[in-house]
Write a protein that holds these residues in place. Structure first.
Motif, short mmCIF file in Angstrom:
data_model
loop_
_atom_site.label_atom_id
_atom_site.label_comp_id
_atom_site.label_asym_id
_atom_site.label_seq_id
_atom_site.Cartn_x
_atom_site.Cartn_y
_atom_site.Cartn_z
N TYR A 132 0.92 8.22 -4.40
CA TYR A 132 0.66 6.90 -4.18
C TYR A 132 -0.72 6.40 -5.13
O TYR A 132 -1.55 6.99 -5.36
CB TYR A 132 0.50 6.49 -2.84
N GLY A 133 -0.37 5.01 -5.65
CA GLY A 133 -1.66 4.41 -6.44
C GLY A 133 -1.57 2.86 -6.06
O GLY A 133 -0.59 2.28 -5.86
N SER A 134 -2.79 2.66 -6.66
CA SER A 134 -3.00 1.03 -6.67
C SER A 134 -4.17 0.83 -7.72
O SER A 134 -4.93 1.79 -7.74
CB SER A 134 -3.14 0.26 -5.13
N ARG A 135 -4.18 -0.27 -8.19
CA ARG A 135 -5.71 -0.43 -8.81
C ARG A 135 -6.74 -0.07 -8.19
O ARG A 135 -7.79 0.41 -8.65
CB ARG A 135 -5.58 -1.78 -9.61
N ASN A 136 -6.90 -0.98 -7.02
CA ASN A 136 -8.10 -0.79 -6.27
C ASN A 136 -8.20 0.55 -5.46
O ASN A 136 -9.36 0.51 -4.68
CB ASN A 136 -8.31 -2.26 -5.45
N GLY A 137 -7.24 1.11 -5.31
CA GLY A 137 -7.35 2.39 -4.41
C GLY A 137 -7.26 2.16 -2.89
O GLY A 137 -7.71 2.88 -2.04
N ALA A 197 -7.75 2.91 -10.29
CA ALA A 197 -8.46 2.82 -11.63
C ALA A 197 -9.75 3.16 -11.66
O ALA A 197 -10.51 3.26 -12.75
CB ALA A 197 -8.47 1.10 -11.91
N ALA A 198 -10.53 3.55 -10.50
CA ALA A 198 -11.81 4.08 -10.32
C ALA A 198 -11.78 5.37 -10.68
O ALA A 198 -10.66 6.36 -10.53
CB ALA A 198 -12.24 3.92 -9.13
N ALA A 199 -13.01 6.06 -11.00
CA ALA A 199 -13.33 7.42 -11.30
C ALA A 199 -13.02 8.18 -10.24
O ALA A 199 -12.95 9.48 -10.44
CB ALA A 199 -14.52 7.68 -12.12
N GLN A 200 -13.49 7.72 -8.97
CA GLN A 200 -13.39 8.46 -7.63
C GLN A 200 -12.41 7.67 -6.82
O GLN A 200 -12.32 6.34 -6.84
CB GLN A 200 -14.79 8.58 -7.00
N PRO A 201 -11.74 8.50 -5.82
CA PRO A 201 -11.12 7.97 -4.95
C PRO A 201 -11.74 7.16 -3.87
O PRO A 201 -12.90 7.22 -3.55
CB PRO A 201 -10.43 9.03 -4.14
N GLN A 204 -11.25 4.35 2.11
CA GLN A 204 -10.91 3.55 3.13
C GLN A 204 -9.83 4.55 4.00
O GLN A 204 -9.10 5.08 3.47
CB GLN A 204 -10.19 2.30 2.83
N ALA A 205 -10.10 4.60 5.39
CA ALA A 205 -9.15 5.15 6.12
C ALA A 205 -7.77 4.41 6.10
O ALA A 205 -7.43 3.45 6.04
CB ALA A 205 -9.53 5.02 7.56
N PRO A 206 -6.54 5.41 6.21
CA PRO A 206 -6.72 6.77 6.25
C PRO A 206 -7.04 7.72 4.78
O PRO A 206 -6.73 8.91 5.12
CB PRO A 206 -5.33 7.06 7.07
N LEU A 207 -7.13 7.31 4.01
CA LEU A 207 -7.17 7.95 2.60
C LEU A 207 -8.27 9.05 2.85
O LEU A 207 -9.40 8.78 3.34
CB LEU A 207 -7.36 7.06 1.50
N ASN A 208 -7.76 10.28 2.41
CA ASN A 208 -8.96 11.25 2.50
C ASN A 208 -9.86 11.19 1.11
O ASN A 208 -9.39 11.07 0.06
CB ASN A 208 -8.44 12.64 2.29
N PRO A 209 -11.07 10.80 1.24
CA PRO A 209 -12.05 10.66 0.09
C PRO A 209 -12.08 11.97 -0.69
O PRO A 209 -12.51 11.85 -1.84
CB PRO A 209 -13.50 10.29 0.94
#
Length: 290
Positions: A132-137, A197-201, A204-209
């Motif tokens: 899954y992806g999006s520009r802003n993550g 698009a960022a270098a790091q994930p 925001q929950a529930p995404l695992n950083p």
């Protein structure tokens, strides 16, 4: 986290064993609240067993061949890999796979991916592998190559799936396997990659950083092709699970990649074994029709 740079990928060479290792050891893409820990899934002898399989993969190949064709269904391939592990790893026992649950009217309410014992503990295991992806993550905006496949929807569905065997009909399935429902632990194995698009994930929950993270692109003009030494590989769907390891004559150049409207691409670097290994994963999204 760039999971493709893990030291494990310097050791394993067989494509199916590498895919199995990713199912077992990749960080969760999002937190379900019921994660089965990597250490539990691997067991004390898991890494040694993976190395042995890599040196002699014939049993795994025969197991998978008996279940082919997978019809380009990555989920079926991943389920077969995990089923092999649960059947053959020294600390696990597979009791049932795709255990169908029917309600009192005889209608199918769903199916449990796996029921197994792990170190003696009976578990209901739900597996999912998503990209899954999006520009802003932001998790609320993350979608797959098919824009209708959304992280938020899948996360909600997974919660429903983990509760399947807690229903009266589901408990009947467990009783049929000689299990006491209150002793069965419902767990998830959530694998895949989150792209932004960022270098790091994002966090925001529930995404695992600490998930396996890749670069999200909507226009190739956003990506720097200036390093002429880079090579690439447009990944077929059935190769999504593990970091790519590609022979030189199978790699692709920048012009090949620029022509892709959408897909997942491995950015490669050459290693001392003579193969080109994935250094980063890219998602080229086509959102024009979304």
């Amino acid at each position: 986290m760039n999971y493709s740079l893990d030291a494990l990928w310097w050791r394993l060479t067989d494509p199916d064993v590498r895919a199995l290792a990713s199912v077992l050891t990749a960080p969760a893409l999002w937190h379900s609240g019921a994660e089965l820990g990597v250490c539990e899934l691997l067991g004390d002898k898991g890494f040694r067993y993976l190395l042995d399989l890599d040196g002699n993969p014939e049993n795994l190949r025969q197991y998978l061949q008996a279940r082919r064709p997978f019809g380009n269904r990555l989920g079926w391939y991943a389920e077969s890999l995990l089923a092999f592990w649960l059947e053959t790893a020294p600390h696990t026992v597979l009791l049932a796979q795709n255990a169908v649950v029917q309600n009192t009217q005889g209608q199918t309410a769903g199916a449990a991916d796996f029921i197994a014992r792990i170190n003696g503990q009976p578990c209901h295991i739900e597996l999912t592998c998503k990209y899954y992806g999006s520009r802003n993550g932001r998790p609320s905006e993350m979608a797959g190559l098919n824009p209708r496949d959304r992280l938020a929807d899948k996360a909600a569905k997974l919660t429903q799936q983990t509760a399947l065997l807690q229903t009266e009909a589901g408990q009947g399935v467990l009783h049929g396997l000689g299990l006491q429902p209150q002793q069965v632990r419902a767990v998830t194995v959530v694998r895949g990659i989150g792209f932004s698009a960022a270098a790091q994930p994002g966090s925001q929950a529930p995404l695992n950083p600490y998930c396996w993270h890749g670069l999200y692109i909507e226009d190739w003009a956003e990506y720097d092709f200036s390093d002429g030494l880079k090579r690439y590989y447009a990944l077929p769907r059935m190769d999504f699970l593990a970091p790519a390891r590609i022979a030189g004559n199978e790699t692709q150049g920048a012009d090949d990649i620029r022509s892709l409207e959408s897909g997942l691409v491995a950015e490669l670097e050459r290693r001392p074994d003579g193969y080109w290994h994935e250094a980063r994963r890219l998602m080229k999204a086509d959102r024009a029709g979304a």
